[in-house]
Design a protein around this motif. Structure first.
Motif: not given
Length: 473
Positions: A269-290
């Motif tokens: 879910y956190t990755a989705l939030i960062y994706q919506a905010l176009e913060d790709k670094a945090n988005m992929y970091a949280h996808y990896d953790k998931a």
């Protein structure tokens, strides 16, 4: 004479006081003995009962003391004796409440507990406890009937707030829809931690995200470090597209809550939030953790995360990564269907459209895959053949090599004589005819082009390209 009278009264009062003191002392001795589990507890209880056998309240205290020690046999015995002590003037409603509690806690017949509670209600309809206890035990049989009992309580006890209680009943019955409908009517300012916890969950899981935020914020005021309230405040704000508000809860949830067990779902879910905010670094970091945390018992499946990661790379036109994660998605998702497998062809196609150097290679892969899918999913043969034709046409410079002709002809063969064509099938057929019409025109076969134009106009009488072809000499 008066002196003798007062002397006699004094003697009588002294005797009464001594008796009353003895009753209290023996009752207290019994209660202390029960609490300390004294070896002579049965004797102490019996003596206290004999001294208080006309006092139902005192006898009930003995029963309650035994109940507190989980001695259900003696608790039941003295509850019944308490009830008998009240006869014939009245039935002792509190004794029935205790008998119901004994059955509810240690019995196997919920109906019997409800029966005792119902008797307590009958003999004291103004006491809300009977209704509440009846509803709690009867919810296992019928949550709806339990809710109706609370409506009866409201008539007799108008000051009681039943909406939150009904919401609690339905949450215990796993009926989140009914729970939400009742909690939504309750005064949120009067809800305790449990009520707010249930309200926030039933609101979120029934899609009432604004109420979920409202309940979560009220809960955070009570317990700022509560993980459930912060977690759902984050999730619900995301669903409401309040992305900045959702982001504000990320740090609070991950680093400022007590006993939060961070899950793969939280990272997703956190990755989705960062994706919506176009913060790709945090988005992929949280996808990896998931992906690191997910397992077979997870609420979200590995394949769902992989699909989301692939979609993200595709959106960013990082096609190699999109393909890599989509391959993993296909490898682990059970029960693949046509749409799942078509997704890879779509990635190839978009890759080819975006990169001229890769166009022929990627479009050819997509064409080959649609050929495989046409065989694997016969029900999709028309669509798959139509897509092959469309893709082949992308590789053909103004139809010079007629690369799409065979597939478009196949679509015509499959649909032309079909009586119950859908709107989508009409579109595929018209598009196929359009290609064949212009292919004939470009090859100077005007008669053939006009013949095909007639077929198009039978589907769409106002189709301009076909009308133009009809005007050919």
């Amino acid at each position: 004479m008066k002196a003798i009278k007062y002397l006699v009264m004094g003697v009588l009062l002294t005797g009464f006081s001594a008796t009353a003191n003895a009753q209290v002392e023996e009752l207290n001795a019994a209660l202390d003995g029960i609490k300390s589990q004294a070896p002579n507890v049965a004797k102490l209880a019996e003596v206290a009962f004999k001294k208080n056998k006309k006092n139902p309240e005192a006898i009930l205290k003995i029963a309650q003391a035994f109940y507190a020690q989980k001695d259900t046999a003696n608790a039941r015995k003295y509850a019944n004796l308490s009830n008998e002590a009240g006869k014939p003037k009245y039935q002792f409603a509190p004794a029935y409440l205790l008998l119901g509690d004994i059955e509810a806690s240690y019995g196997t017949d919920g109906g019997k507990a409800a029966s005792y509670y119902n008797q307590a209600i009958t003999f004291n309809p103004k006491n809300p406890e009977g209704y509440k206890k009846w509803a709690m035990v009867y919810r296992k049989i019928s949550p709806t009937q339990a809710a109706k009992k609370l409506e009866e309580m409201k008539v007799q006890c108008p000051d009681e707030d039943i909406d939150a209680f009904k919401g609690h009943i339905f949450m215990l019955a796993n009926d989140e829809k009914q729970a939400y409908e009742n909690y939504a009517k309750a005064d949120i300012n009067k809800l305790d931690k449990l009520g707010l916890n249930e309200f926030v969950r039933c609101s979120y899981f029934t899609g009432h995200f604004a109420d979920a935020v409202r309940a979560a914020e009220a809960g955070i005021k009570l317990e700022p470090r509560n993980p459930t309230f912060n977690r759902i405040a984050m999730f619900a704000n995301y669903e409401l597209k309040n992305y900045d508000a959702a982001k504000n809860y990320i740090h609070k949830y991950f680093f400022e809550t007590d006993s939060a067990k961070i899950s793969e779902y939280d990272h997703f879910y956190t990755a989705l939030i960062y994706q919506a905010l176009e913060d790709k670094a945090n988005m992929y970091a949280h996808y990896d953790k998931a992906l690191e945390l997910v397992d077979d018992q997870s609420m979200i499946k590995r394949w769902a995360i992989l699909k989301s990661v692939s979609d993200s790379y595709l959106k960013d036109q990082e096609f190699e990564n999109a393909i890599k994660y989509y391959e993993q998605y296909l490898a682990c998702k059970p029960n693949l269907n046509f749409d799942d497998e078509e997704g890879m062809a779509n990635i190839y196609s978009k890759y080819g459209d975006a990169d001229p150097a890769k166009k022929k290679e990627m479009i050819s892969k997509a064409i080959k895959l649609f050929g495989t899918l046409a065989e694997k999913y016969p029900i999709q043969v028309v669509y798959a053949t139509f897509m092959r034709a469309s893709l082949n046409n992308k590789l053909d410079d103004n139809m010079k090599n007629s690369l799409a002709k065979a597939d478009y002809q196949k679509v015509v063969e499959l649909l032309a004589n079909k009586a119950d064509r859908s709107k989508g099938e009409d579109t595929m057929l018209k598009t196929s005819y359009h290609y064949l019409m212009y292919n004939a025109f470009l090859n100077k076969n005007h008669a053939g082009a006009k013949e095909i134009a007639e077929k198009i106009l039978a589907i769409d009488p106002e189709y301009k390209p076909a009308l133009e072809i009809q005007k050919l000499k």
